[in-house]
Write a protein that holds these residues in place. Structure first.
Motif, PDB file in Angstrom:
ATOM      1  N   THR A   1      42.461  38.006  42.189  1.00  0.00           N
ATOM      2  CA  THR A   1      41.189  37.846  41.478  1.00  0.00           C
ATOM      3  C   THR A   1      41.373  37.626  39.982  1.00  0.00           C
ATOM      4  O   THR A   1      40.447  37.187  39.299  1.00  0.00           O
ATOM      5  N   ASP A   2      42.546  37.947  39.463  1.00  0.00           N
ATOM      6  CA  ASP A   2      42.824  37.774  38.034  1.00  0.00           C
ATOM      7  C   ASP A   2      44.202  37.149  37.873  1.00  0.00           C
ATOM      8  O   ASP A   2      45.203  37.851  37.754  1.00  0.00           O
ATOM      9  N   PRO A   3      44.280  35.819  37.865  1.00  0.00           N
ATOM     10  CA  PRO A   3      45.585  35.154  37.782  1.00  0.00           C
ATOM     11  C   PRO A   3      46.327  35.421  36.480  1.00  0.00           C
ATOM     12  O   PRO A   3      47.535  35.226  36.409  1.00  0.00           O
ATOM     13  N   ASP A   4      45.622  35.888  35.447  1.00  0.00           N
ATOM     14  CA  ASP A   4      46.287  36.166  34.169  1.00  0.00           C
ATOM     15  C   ASP A   4      47.409  37.184  34.333  1.00  0.00           C
ATOM     16  O   ASP A   4      48.460  37.079  33.688  1.00  0.00           O
ATOM     17  N   ALA A   5      47.202  38.186  35.182  1.00  0.00           N
ATOM     18  CA  ALA A   5      48.203  39.239  35.361  1.00  0.00           C
ATOM     19  C   ALA A   5      49.520  38.656  35.842  1.00  0.00           C
ATOM     20  O   ALA A   5      50.596  38.959  35.307  1.00  0.00           O
ATOM     21  N   GLY A   6      49.456  37.810  36.860  1.00  0.00           N
ATOM     22  CA  GLY A   6      50.667  37.192  37.376  1.00  0.00           C
ATOM     23  C   GLY A   6      51.311  36.244  36.385  1.00  0.00           C
ATOM     24  O   GLY A   6      52.536  36.137  36.305  1.00  0.00           O
TER      25      GLY A   6
END
Length: 426
Positions: free
Chosen positions: A366-371
Motif C-alpha cells: 500500500t506504500d511503495p515508498d517504504a520498499g
C-alpha cells in the motif's frame, strides 16, 4: 511465554505524522528523565511485575497500544515513559544510578557507547528470528559478534525526484547536475540540488557523494568492523573525494551550497524550488503535503565512481543491563516487538521502512515508498556503532563546508584527519 499478534483495534488506532530522523546525540547530562508517562495496569494472575520502557515522544504514542496488550497478556504493569531530549545520555546516566528502564528505544549507532558503559545486554534472538530481517539490519545491531538489539525500522537517504521537472532518474551524479543546471537556467527551479550543507557541513547527507568519490572514514579490523585506529579522511582517496565535493560546490557547479540547510532543504523541494532532493523517509510528510509528483531511487554515483553508499540507521529496542525485570524485557524485545503486527503498527505511527521483511512486504503493498527507500539502502553502510564515531562528525562536516566554499581539499582533509586522530589519541 510466546509472542502474540497485536489486536486489530490497537492497530487501527494509530495515525501520527512522520518525524525527523531519530537517534539523539549525547548532550547535557541529566540525572533523571523528564516528560510524560503512560501506564497499563493488568491483573497479576501470571506472576505480576512491572516493565518500564523509555522512548522518544513519537514512539511513546506508537508503543502504548501494544504495551497495554503485552501487559494484559502477561499479567504485568507496563509503563511507557517519554524522554524528549538527549535520550542516549539520559539513559546512560540513569543506568549508572540504577534508576533506568528495562527497555530503551534508540538508534543502533548508540550500541558501542552503551556496551562500553555496560548499559545493555545482548538480545536473545534465534537464528530463525534473525533470518526474518535483512542482513544489513542484523549487521547493524551486531557488536563484537553479539546481537545487542532487536531492529524494528531501517532508514537511509535516497534521491527523491520531482517527476514533472525530471521525468527520468539521472544515471550519474554528472547527469543530475546537468539536468539541475539546465532547469535552473530555464528559470524552472532555484537550486540545482537540495542537499543540506549549512555553515558546519552535514556529513550524514553528503556521505553517499563522498563515498562515490572514493572517500572512506575508517579502515577495517580483521573481522570487518570499522577500525578507529585507521582513520582515512586524510588518505589520498579521501582527498580526491573532497575534490569532487569542491567541484560540486559554490565555486564549481553550485549543486552544494552552505545556504541550503536542514531547516530549508525539504521545504525547498516541496515548494518546487529544486528538482532533486537527497533525504530520507522523515521528509516524505512534507513532500506529500507540497503536492509534488515524485519518485524515489538510489543516489547515483559519479561516472566511473565508487557506489554512492548511504549511511543506514536502524531504530532498535535495547534490553537494559541494570533493569529491574530483565527476563520480562527479553520477552518483550526478543519476542514481542519482532512481531509483524507490532512492526506495522510502529510504521503506521512513524513511516520508516520496517526492518522485519514480512512487515515491509505488507506495508509496501500500500506504500511503495517504504520498499523504494529500503532498495536505495540495501548496499549502504550501517552507521558505525563504535564510540569513536562521535569524533568524526564535526571535523568531517567542517572539511565538507570548507571545500564546498572553494577551499583546498588536501588542507581540509588533513585538518579533519588531525582533529580526529587528536581526539582519539591515535
Amino acid at each position: 511465554m510466546r509472542k502474540r499478534a497485536l489486536g486489530v483495534a490497537a492497530l487501527t488506532s494509530l495515525a501520527l505524522a512522520a518525524t525527523a530522523c531519530g537517534g539523539s546525540q549525547p548532550g547535557t547530562p541529566s540525572a533523571a528523565p523528564s516528560g510524560s508517562a503512560t501506564s497499563a495496569s493488568a491483573p497479576a494472575a501470571k506472576g505480576g511485575g512491572k516493565l518500564v520502557i523509555w522512548a522518544d515522544p513519537n514512539r511513546v504514542k506508537a508503543l502504548k497500544p501494544f504495551a497495554d496488550q503485552f501487559g494484559t497478556e502477561n499479567g504485568v504493569t507496563v509503563e511507557v515513559k517519554e524522554i524528549s531530549k538527549d535520550n542516549q545520555q539520559v539513559f546512560l546516566n540513569a543506568s549508572q544510578q540504577g534508576s533506568g528502564p528495562d527497555v530503551m528505544v534508540g538508534a543502533h549507532d548508540w550500541i558501542g557507547n552503551l556496551v562500553q558503559n555496560g548499559a545493555i545486554d545482548p538480545v536473545n534472538l534465534t537464528d530463525a528470528q534473525k533470518a526474518a530481517f535483512p542482513e544489513i539490519a542484523i549487521k547493524a545491531v551486531t557488536f563484537d559478534g553479539q546481537t545487542m538489539a532487536a531492529p524494528y525500522a531501517v532508514e537511509n537517504i535516497a534521491l527523491i525526484r520531482n517527476t514533472k521537472l525530471a521525468p527520468e532518474a539521472p544515471a550519474t551524479l554528472e547527469d543530475l547536475v546537468k539536468q539541475g543546471k539546465a532547469l535552473k537556467a530555464a528559470g524552472k527551479v532555484k537550486e540545482v540540488l537540495c542537499l543540506p550543507v549549512a555553515q558546519k557541513g552535514d556529513a550524514f547527507h553528503v556521505y553517499p557523494l563522498f563515498a562515490a568519490g572514493g572517500g572512506s572514514l575508517f579502515g577495517t579490523t580483521a573481522s570487518g568492523d570499522p577500525d578507529p585506529k585507521k582513520v582515512l579522511l586524510g588518505s589520498a582517496d579521501s582527498v580526491k573525494a573532497f575534490g569532487k565535493l569542491k567541484e560540486l560546490g559554490e565555486k564549481g557547479d553550485g549543486a552544494l551550497k552552505t545556504s541550503i540547510t536542514n531547516e530549508n532543504y525539504v521545504a525547498s523541494f516541496a515548494g518546487g524550488k529544486c528538482a532533486f532532493l537527497i533525504s530520507g523517509p522523515w521528509a516524505m510528510a512534507e513532500v506529500k503535503k507540497g503536492g509534488v509528483s515524485y519518485d524515489i531511487t538510489p543516489v547515483p554515483s559519479f561516472k566511473d565512481g565508487k557506489p554512492a553508499t548511504p549511511f543506514v540507521g536502524v531504530q532498535s529496542f535495547f534490553v537494559a543491563s541494570k533493569g529491574k525485570n530483565k527476563t520480562l524485557a527479553q520477552e518483550f524485545v526478543a519476542n514481542y516487538v519482532t512481531n509483524k503486527d507490532v512492526a506495522k503498527a510502529l510504521y503506521a505511527a512513524d513511516p520508516r521502512p520496517p526492518a522485519l521483511t514480512e512487515a515491509l512486504q505488507e506495508v509496501g503493498a500500500t506504500d511503495p515508498d517504504a520498499g523504494k527507500f529500503m532498495d536505495a539502502g540495501k548496499n549502504g553502510l550501517p552507521m558505525p556503532a563504535i564510540p569513536e564515531m562521535q569524533a568524526v562528525w564535526e571535523p568531517f562536516g567542517i572539511a565538507e563546508a570548507a571545500v564546498v566554499k572553494g577551499g583546498d581539499p588536501a588542507k581540509a582533509a588533513a585538518a579533519a584527519q588531525k582533529a580526529i586522530d587528536t581526539s582519539l589519541k591515535n
